[in-house]
Design a protein around this motif. Structure first.
Motif, PDB file in Angstrom:
ATOM      1  N   GLY A 164      38.316  11.369  25.618  1.00 35.90           N
ATOM      2  CA  GLY A 164      38.460  10.232  26.518  1.00 35.90           C
ATOM      3  C   GLY A 164      39.444  10.459  27.648  1.00 35.90           C
ATOM      4  O   GLY A 164      39.315   9.900  28.731  1.00 35.90           O
ATOM      5  N   ALA A 165      40.443  11.312  27.399  1.00 38.66           N
ATOM      6  CA  ALA A 165      41.496  11.516  28.404  1.00 38.66           C
ATOM      7  C   ALA A 165      41.107  12.564  29.427  1.00 38.66           C
ATOM      8  O   ALA A 165      41.844  12.836  30.360  1.00 38.66           O
ATOM      9  CB  ALA A 165      42.795  11.935  27.697  1.00 38.66           C
TER      10      ALA A 165
ATOM     11  N   ILE B  80      44.137  25.934  34.944  1.00 38.14           N
ATOM     12  CA  ILE B  80      43.498  24.661  34.616  1.00 38.14           C
ATOM     13  C   ILE B  80      44.605  23.615  34.453  1.00 38.14           C
ATOM     14  O   ILE B  80      45.561  23.835  33.713  1.00 38.14           O
ATOM     15  CB  ILE B  80      42.734  24.760  33.280  1.00 38.14           C
ATOM     16  CG1 ILE B  80      41.667  25.836  33.334  1.00 38.14           C
ATOM     17  CG2 ILE B  80      42.159  23.397  32.892  1.00 38.14           C
ATOM     18  CD1 ILE B  80      40.336  25.428  33.860  1.00 38.14           C
ATOM     19  N   PRO B  81      44.500  22.503  35.168  1.00 41.75           N
ATOM     20  CA  PRO B  81      45.522  21.475  34.974  1.00 41.75           C
ATOM     21  C   PRO B  81      45.200  20.661  33.718  1.00 41.75           C
ATOM     22  O   PRO B  81      44.329  19.807  33.741  1.00 41.75           O
ATOM     23  CB  PRO B  81      45.372  20.614  36.234  1.00 41.75           C
ATOM     24  CG  PRO B  81      43.939  20.768  36.629  1.00 41.75           C
ATOM     25  CD  PRO B  81      43.476  22.098  36.142  1.00 41.75           C
ATOM     26  N   PHE B  82      45.881  20.967  32.615  1.00 45.00           N
ATOM     27  CA  PHE B  82      45.642  20.206  31.395  1.00 45.00           C
ATOM     28  C   PHE B  82      46.547  18.986  31.364  1.00 45.00           C
ATOM     29  O   PHE B  82      47.608  18.965  31.986  1.00 45.00           O
ATOM     30  CB  PHE B  82      45.921  21.084  30.161  1.00 45.00           C
ATOM     31  CG  PHE B  82      44.866  22.127  29.938  1.00 45.00           C
ATOM     32  CD1 PHE B  82      43.594  21.764  29.528  1.00 45.00           C
ATOM     33  CD2 PHE B  82      45.143  23.475  30.135  1.00 45.00           C
ATOM     34  CE1 PHE B  82      42.614  22.733  29.316  1.00 45.00           C
ATOM     35  CE2 PHE B  82      44.173  24.430  29.920  1.00 45.00           C
ATOM     36  CZ  PHE B  82      42.909  24.069  29.515  1.00 45.00           C
ATOM     37  N   THR B  83      46.119  17.988  30.614  1.00 45.00           N
ATOM     38  CA  THR B  83      46.961  16.793  30.518  1.00 45.00           C
ATOM     39  C   THR B  83      48.193  17.070  29.658  1.00 45.00           C
ATOM     40  O   THR B  83      49.210  16.407  29.800  1.00 45.00           O
ATOM     41  CB  THR B  83      46.187  15.613  29.891  1.00 45.00           C
ATOM     42  OG1 THR B  83      45.670  16.041  28.622  1.00 45.00           O
ATOM     43  CG2 THR B  83      45.036  15.164  30.754  1.00 45.00           C
ATOM     44  N   SER B  84      48.089  18.047  28.739  1.00 49.95           N
ATOM     45  CA  SER B  84      49.258  18.353  27.927  1.00 49.95           C
ATOM     46  C   SER B  84      49.172  19.799  27.453  1.00 49.95           C
ATOM     47  O   SER B  84      48.166  20.478  27.648  1.00 49.95           O
ATOM     48  CB  SER B  84      49.339  17.420  26.718  1.00 49.95           C
ATOM     49  OG  SER B  84      48.399  17.833  25.755  1.00 49.95           O
TER      50      SER B  84
ATOM     51  N   LYS C  10      46.271  21.649  25.618  1.00 56.89           N
ATOM     52  CA  LYS C  10      45.110  22.175  26.332  1.00 56.89           C
ATOM     53  C   LYS C  10      43.780  21.629  25.813  1.00 56.89           C
ATOM     54  O   LYS C  10      42.863  22.373  25.511  1.00 56.89           O
ATOM     55  CB  LYS C  10      45.102  23.716  26.246  1.00 56.89           C
ATOM     56  CG  LYS C  10      46.345  24.344  26.838  1.00 56.89           C
ATOM     57  CD  LYS C  10      46.135  25.813  27.081  1.00 56.89           C
ATOM     58  CE  LYS C  10      46.445  26.640  25.850  1.00 56.89           C
ATOM     59  NZ  LYS C  10      46.162  28.054  26.034  1.00 56.89           N
ATOM     60  N   GLU C  11      43.701  20.335  25.650  1.00 58.19           N
ATOM     61  CA  GLU C  11      42.471  19.750  25.146  1.00 58.19           C
ATOM     62  C   GLU C  11      41.768  18.862  26.167  1.00 58.19           C
ATOM     63  O   GLU C  11      40.642  18.452  25.955  1.00 58.19           O
ATOM     64  CB  GLU C  11      42.746  18.942  23.863  1.00 58.19           C
ATOM     65  CG  GLU C  11      43.072  19.797  22.672  1.00 58.19           C
ATOM     66  CD  GLU C  11      41.911  20.661  22.203  1.00 58.19           C
ATOM     67  OE1 GLU C  11      40.786  20.494  22.704  1.00 58.19           O
ATOM     68  OE2 GLU C  11      42.145  21.523  21.336  1.00 58.19           O
ATOM     69  N   ALA C  12      42.443  18.505  27.245  1.00 53.94           N
ATOM     70  CA  ALA C  12      41.822  17.630  28.231  1.00 53.94           C
ATOM     71  C   ALA C  12      42.236  18.063  29.632  1.00 53.94           C
ATOM     72  O   ALA C  12      43.397  18.364  29.884  1.00 53.94           O
ATOM     73  CB  ALA C  12      42.241  16.176  27.987  1.00 53.94           C
ATOM     74  N   VAL C  13      41.246  18.125  30.541  1.00 50.27           N
ATOM     75  CA  VAL C  13      41.515  18.479  31.925  1.00 50.27           C
ATOM     76  C   VAL C  13      42.087  17.250  32.635  1.00 50.27           C
ATOM     77  O   VAL C  13      41.540  16.155  32.521  1.00 50.27           O
ATOM     78  CB  VAL C  13      40.227  18.946  32.629  1.00 50.27           C
ATOM     79  CG1 VAL C  13      40.484  19.252  34.096  1.00 50.27           C
ATOM     80  CG2 VAL C  13      39.643  20.145  31.917  1.00 50.27           C
ATOM     81  N   ALA C  14      43.209  17.459  33.343  1.00 49.51           N
ATOM     82  CA  ALA C  14      43.849  16.331  34.023  1.00 49.51           C
ATOM     83  C   ALA C  14      42.971  15.844  35.174  1.00 49.51           C
ATOM     84  O   ALA C  14      42.189  16.594  35.739  1.00 49.51           O
ATOM     85  CB  ALA C  14      45.220  16.752  34.545  1.00 49.51           C
ATOM     86  N   ASN C  15      43.136  14.569  35.477  1.00 50.32           N
ATOM     87  CA  ASN C  15      42.298  13.947  36.496  1.00 50.32           C
ATOM     88  C   ASN C  15      42.786  14.280  37.905  1.00 50.32           C
ATOM     89  O   ASN C  15      43.294  13.436  38.625  1.00 50.32           O
ATOM     90  CB  ASN C  15      42.290  12.438  36.256  1.00 50.32           C
ATOM     91  CG  ASN C  15      41.111  11.784  36.943  1.00 50.32           C
ATOM     92  OD1 ASN C  15      40.541  12.355  37.874  1.00 50.32           O
ATOM     93  ND2 ASN C  15      40.747  10.608  36.494  1.00 50.32           N
ATOM     94  N   VAL C  16      42.651  15.527  38.312  1.00 50.92           N
ATOM     95  CA  VAL C  16      43.010  15.946  39.665  1.00 50.92           C
ATOM     96  C   VAL C  16      41.848  15.572  40.581  1.00 50.92           C
ATOM     97  O   VAL C  16      40.702  15.907  40.276  1.00 50.92           O
ATOM     98  CB  VAL C  16      43.239  17.479  39.701  1.00 50.92           C
ATOM     99  CG1 VAL C  16      43.484  17.953  41.112  1.00 50.92           C
ATOM    100  CG2 VAL C  16      44.361  17.876  38.765  1.00 50.92           C
TER     101      VAL C  16
END
Lengths: 664, 334
Positions: A391-392, A433-437, A440-446
């Motif tokens: 979801g993130a 890859i811009p991860f949210t944390s 490394k499980e979610a790609v940040a919303n860039v």
């Protein structure tokens, strides 16, 4: 504050050991639950193995074995055929946090931070008290080096328990990593099996063998012999470099002039562009970069925005590519017998914050997939499956933002995860890859990435829609075909029998009902050959002449099977046939075999006609002026449906009448 | 092939016969559409089958006709409704009756109880006189599928009116209570939507014996349609309305007003009931003061009732109180 207190504090600060750090950050490192810990313990060494093989240009052959030792203790073994690791480096690679070759480079790699596999070693020793065992052989050496390692959590240094040289049977080179961890083995959506399946899809050049704890062996065979081209390190692209970064780069550069600093530290800045930037920013071209002021740095960043700079180099990226995505999906998901693998989309590279990235999308539709459930989303970052935090993730958010109703899937209110028999694959490849944390499980919303994902999704979805339209049209024409081919002749025969007269000629009736040229194409694959057939039925009252065009690799046509020769061939795959004076109710058949074409590369014929009125052809499109087929696919959506036939004002007796119920 | 549309929108009141018949709207059955082509092919097969039956002097039931189509490949019927509809299409086109095609319905078991004497031709060709009260058991005289003159003649009659009853339970109640004798009535059991022969039988009694007819049904939208097909003509068989409908028939109830006036036990209207009521509002046959009022009232109270709900007041209430009151209201009895 007295010095003694400061000393006291300093002492405490030292005592915050790596293990404590680990304990506190279990979640971001991927060890927050027993099931996830086990997956991470497989994932990290597998990522390393794939990276190592790619660096060496070898086709990976990876064996993953998970054994249950007792209750919650498992032994994980990952063995690869990579180049191996030189003896001195083994301890550091496996048992030292933040040690690695990747941290300071800008290149697309699976591992980036140098935490991964060492964290697994540490997790193993903390939960089971057992050391990790590593065996590695490089091709120069006769024997393999083997050692047992733990991580000295106080000093963040590797500690060798044992070391030895051993004979490794028939293994020219490679690495084996074994660790005991506390974990829990499960099946389902977030499992080792699903992870390895994902790996196999986006790494069709890898052979992956999995031996699960319950026994048996699962093999994901290699679908491609093509090793992805090695990626290279690149300097940061000037677009998106931030102020602080600019200042620190200026401080540590060896260049002594602004222009050479810009030229050597950034990609895509020639001396000409460097001079242009300096002039625009009002910074002297030969100023020592060491002396760059905050103001000047800001000016240079502004100037960079105004100057035309080439897009970043892309050979530092390793997209999977349209052909291999399709191959990977078909190879791994073949059992689902899906109806359609939409031609995948690989977008052109773009940049965010000086980092190039590429988005790729593939869609699988129909067949054994359930149409009642939300579509399955397969997320990948640098060829690594993302298992958690769906979801993130910007990928999920992009999927939710697309109005899938326009592309043939169900979606309540035109947003959210769509429903339908589909699997959507999204791969984001980048030097960073811009991860949210950290996990490394979610790609940040860039914004740049999010936008690219949406565009790629829409481009791929359009191909799906085109296919669905074609299928719908086909089933509609099939109904008509049944009428003229089966029912009308039967009516003629029966009525002739009843009135005792010879069976009438029904050609006139058929052409009156159809009044079109109907094109039907079929492709069947058998014993390494594609049997391709295109039939043109002239169901008009007049004879017809037109051209048939096909996108087909004509040099692969088996000449012996080709009866009608094309009148023109060009651009490797464009062939044209001439259909001359096809009589009313006659059939023109074009049939041939293709030899030596991989099955998945030709599963639908693309047929076009020209020299005939578009309205009088069913079953294929009219040739676009420039053979620009991509263009055609996009504009096709706007084409109006052909009008329902039937004389004006006439009511159909069998359709549209209300149901007369409950009356005799 | 052009056929009058057999829809609610295409029935017209024929003032000469005082029943509803098909209007002028025609529909085309053409081979351009799959269903049309299939129906045309089925027509061919059915014609061939009928031709054979006529040659061999045989006949078949509608159900047998449906099963015969098993061997027709692409012309096979998927439901019996389809084959029945096609048989009716042929009637309309040829202005013959389906009996002429050697097609007949199954006996549907509708029954008669009352003091009328008929003469029926039995299967051996012998004429048999039957009094529908004295010569039959408590289940009454069973109406055969053919009630035309060559089969049945009315000989004698001592009754004042006919009461057509929807349910078997109510028919049996009136029989047990001797309503036929006490009130000089002929009881006819409709068995839900009445078959053609039942409607024809009632029509002939009405015309030839000059007996007024009234219908007594449940109080729900479907029962309203039973009365409509009996009295005004059914949509599906409007080409035969002249033979089948009894335009002077009156509706006794249960009406929506009865539900209120007699405080009957009720069920709630379900979605289908409501749909049916709304459909009736645009049905030309229900386009008069009485029906508009009753349909709107039923929608308003949202309730329906069975005829046997009258048992709330005892088994004799229907014969002692309800029917006499309602029949007097309609002027059928004094």
């Amino acid at each position: 504050m007295s010095p003694s207190i400061a000393h006291e504090l300093a002492k405490k600060q030292k005592e915050i050991s790596v293990s404590e750090f680990f304990e506190k950050n279990k979640q971001i490192l991927g060890f927050d639950s027993l099931t996830r810990a086990l997956i991470t313990s497989v994932k990290e060494p597998v990522d390393n193995s794939l990276d190592a093989c790619e660096d060496a240009g070898a086709l990976p052959d990876i064996v993953v074995k998970v054994e249950k030792i007792e209750n919650t203790e498992y032994r994980v073994t990952v063995e690869d055929n990579g180049p191996g690791i030189v003896k001195n480096q083994v301890p550091n690679v496996f048992a030292r946090l933040l040690y690695g070759s990747r941290f300071h480079t800008r290149a697309q790699r699976r591992g980036q931070q140098g935490i991964g596999v060492s964290a697994v070693v540490m997790y193993g020793q903390l939960t089971t008290g057992k050391a990790a065992k590593v065996r590695s052989k490089i091709s120069d050496e006769e024997v393999a080096y083997e050692c047992e390692l733990i991580l000295d959590t106080k000093k963040n240094k590797p500690d060798k328990i044992t070391e030895d040289f051993v004979i490794w049977d028939n293994k020219p080179h490679g690495t084996s990593f074994q660790v005991h961890v506390k974990g829990k083995y499960i099946g389902g959506k977030q499992s080792i099996f699903e992870y390895l399946k994902g790996v196999a899809i986006v790494n069709p050049h890898a052979k992956i063998t999995f031996m699960p704890p319950e026994g048996g062996t699962i093999v994901f065979e290699r679908a491609s012999e093509q090793v992805p081209p090695p990626t290279k390190e690149v300097k940061p692209h000037p677009e998106g470099v931030e102020l602080g970064e600019m200042l620190s780069m200026a401080k540590y550069t060896e260049s002594r002039k602004m222009t050479s600093f810009l030229n050597t530290e950034f990609s895509r800045i020639s001396y000409r562009v460097a001079r242009e930037i300096c002039d625009l920013a009002g910074v002297p071209q030969d100023q020592d970069p060491q002396d760059m002021t905050l103001e000047q740095a800001g000016g240079i960043l502004e100037a960079i925005k105004k100057v035309k700079i080439m897009a970043p180099e892309t050979d530092c990226l390793s997209p999977i590519g349209e052909t291999l995505i399709r191959k990977g999906l078909k190879n791994v998901l073949g059992d689902l017998k899906a109806d359609f693998y939409a031609p995948p989309v690989t977008r052109d590279p773009r940049v965010y914050g000086g980092n190039p990235f590429i988005v790729e999308v593939g869609i699988v539709y129909g067949g054994g997939l359930s149409s009642e459930e939300p579509v399955q989303i397969l997320r990948f970052a640098n060829r690594v499956p993302l298992m958690y935090q769906q979801g993130a993730c910007a990928i999920t958010q992009a999927i939710e933002a697309v109005d899938w109703r326009r592309y043939g899937l169900e979606q309540r209110g035109g947003q959210g995860i769509p429903f339908g028999p589909a699997i959507v694959l999204v791969h984001v490849a980048s030097t960073k890859i811009p991860f949210t944390s950290e996990s490394k499980e979610a790609v940040a919303n860039v914004p740049e990435i999010r936008e690219e994902i949406e565009l790629a999704l829409k481009a791929c979805a359009r191909k799906l829609k085109t296919h669905l339209n074609k299928a719908a049209k086909k089933s509609k024409t099939r109904v008509k075909f049944e009428i003229v081919q089966d029912i009308i002749p039967m009516i003629a025969e029966k009525s002739a029998k009843i009135v005792g007269k010879p069976v009438p000629d029904i050609a006139g009736t058929i052409t009156k009902i159809m009044n079109v040229v109907w094109i039907e194409d079929e492709v069947a694959f058998e014993k390494g050959r594609h049997h391709v057939s295109v039939k043109a039925y002239n169901y008009t009252p007049k004879s017809q002449s037109f051209h048939l065009h096909m996108l087909v690799p004509y040099d692969k046509i088996d000449e012996k099977t080709l009866k009608a020769k094309p009148i023109e061939t060009r651009d490797e795959n464009k062939a044209t046939w001439d259909v001359k004076r096809l009589g009313s109710t006659d059939v023109f058949e074009l049939a041939f075999d293709l030899k030596g074409v991989p099955q998945e590369q030709y599963d639908e014929s693309e047929v076009y006609v020209s020299g005939i009125d578009a309205a009088s052809v069913i079953g294929c499109e009219v040739l676009p002026g420039d053979w620009d087929l991509e263009h055609l696919r996009i504009t096709e959506e706007g084409v109006a449906e052909e009008a329902e036939e039937g004389e004006e004002g006439e009511v159909d007796y069998d359709e549209g009448a209300e149901v007369i119920n409950n009356e005799d | 092939m052009m056929i009058p549309l057999r829809t609610k929108g295409n029935i017209r009141f024929d003032s000469k016969s005082a029943v509803w018949k098909y209007g002028k709207a025609m529909g085309a059955r053409s081979a351009k559409k799959l269903t049309g082509a299939q129906m045309l092919l089925r027509t061919m097969y059915m014609l061939e089958f009928i031709e054979e039956m006529i040659k061999e002097s045989k006949s078949s039931t509608l159900r047998e006709m449906y099963y015969i189509s098993e061997g027709w490949a692409k012309a096979k019927f998927s439901t019996q409704d389809e084959s029945n509809l096609l048989a009716e299409d042929l009637e309309i086109i040829t202005t013959c009756m389906r009996e002429d095609f050697k097609l007949r319905p199954e006996e549907d078991g509708a029954r008669v109880m009352g003091n009328i004497t008929i003469q029926e031709m039995d299967r051996k060709g012998k004429k048999k006189r039957i009094n529908c009260r004295d010569d039959v058991g408590d289940s009454g005289y069973g109406i055969p599928y053919n009630v035309e003159k060559e089969k049945i003649e009315f000989v004698d009659c001592d009754a004042d009116f006919i009461i057509a009853i929807e349910t078997g339970g109510m028919f049996d109640r009136l029989v047990e209570n001797k309503f036929d004798e006490d009130s000089h009535a002929v009881l006819v059991h409709l068995k839900g939507q009445p078959a053609r022969s039942t409607r024809r039988f009632i029509k002939r009694l009405n015309e030839e014996m000059k007996l007024p007819v009234c219908t007594f049904t449940d109080g729900d939208p479907w029962s309203f349609r039973i009365h409509a097909s009996l009295a005004y003509g059914a949509i599906k068989t409007a080409h035969l309305s002249e033979f089948l409908a009894t335009p002077t028939a009156e509706f006794i109830g249960i009406t929506a007003s009865d539900i209120l006036n007699y405080k009957l036990p009720t069920d709630k209207l379900n979605d289908k009931d409501i749909q049916a009521l709304n459909a009736e509002k645009t049905d030309p046959r229900f386009n008069d003061q009485f029906w508009k009022h009753e349909i709107d009232l039923m929608l308003e109270i949202g309730k329906k009732a069975e005829q046997q709900a009258l048992a709330k007041y005892g088994l004799d209430y229907v014969t002692d109180t309800y029917l006499p009151e309602k029949l007097a209201e309609l002027g059928i009895i004094k």
